[in-house]
Scaffold this active site. Sequence first.
Site, PDB file in Angstrom:
ATOM      1  N   ILE A   1       0.902  -1.153   0.000  1.00 46.67           N
ATOM      2  CA  ILE A   1       0.000   0.000   0.000  1.00 46.67           C
ATOM      3  C   ILE A   1       0.939   1.201   0.000  1.00 46.67           C
ATOM      4  CG2 ILE A   1      -1.798   1.284   1.209  1.00 46.67           C
ATOM      5  CD1 ILE A   1      -2.793  -1.357   2.389  1.00 46.67           C
ATOM      6  N   PRO A   2       1.127   1.844  -1.150  1.00 42.05           N
ATOM      7  CA  PRO A   2       2.261   2.742  -1.370  1.00 42.05           C
ATOM      8  C   PRO A   2       2.127   4.156  -0.787  1.00 42.05           C
ATOM      9  CG  PRO A   2       0.948   2.621  -3.347  1.00 42.05           C
ATOM     10  CD  PRO A   2       0.327   1.668  -2.360  1.00 42.05           C
ATOM     11  N   CYS A   3       2.086   4.256   0.530  1.00 46.84           N
ATOM     12  CA  CYS A   3       2.011   5.581   1.151  1.00 46.84           C
ATOM     13  C   CYS A   3       3.284   6.388   0.901  1.00 46.84           C
ATOM     14  CB  CYS A   3       1.707   5.473   2.637  1.00 46.84           C
ATOM     15  SG  CYS A   3       2.887   4.509   3.578  1.00 46.84           S
ATOM     16  N   HIS A   4       4.365   5.716   0.504  1.00 46.36           N
ATOM     17  CA  HIS A   4       5.605   6.437   0.189  1.00 46.36           C
ATOM     18  C   HIS A   4       5.447   7.320  -1.055  1.00 46.36           C
ATOM     19  CE1 HIS A   4       5.886   2.642  -2.119  1.00 46.36           C
ATOM     20  NE2 HIS A   4       6.562   3.354  -3.009  1.00 46.36           N
TER      21      HIS A   4
END
Length: 161
Positions: free
Chosen positions: A123-126
Amino acid sequence: MVFKTETTYYKSPIGTLEIKGDSKEIHSIYFIDDDFSTALEVTGELKKCVQQLDEYFTGNRKEFELTLNPKGTEFQGKVWTELLKVPFGKTRSYLEQSKKLGDVKAIRAVASANGRNPISIIIPCHRIIGSDGSLTGYAGGVWRKKWLLEHESENKQQSLF
């Protein structure tokens, strides 16, 4: 039916990841400071997760195909679902993320939900950055966020050697 939760550890180029899940779904992926050896016998979704992380870090995977079950509030779930729509190699600001969720005034709540994302990288919160392009906070450390964004960049630095 309740499935037994398993834990494994994955040594990535930017630190050890603790992966928790069961045979059907991934519950969490966190960076940890301790150094654990990878479990020898992982099954189901954890095995797929380790394989797909290998492919991601070697540059052979841009999208993950895993069943995820992060635990959080209904709002956090909406934020995390929206994060999954940010494509590999792209970024979005917290303000843009708030707009996608239908409430520009929710920017702080969106940022807070991003910070509580229990499934790093997948889950690419970056991929969420400040409106001015700054690399604002990342639970795994801003240096990891920078590394991940550079890893996903189309304009990677090429070695001359």
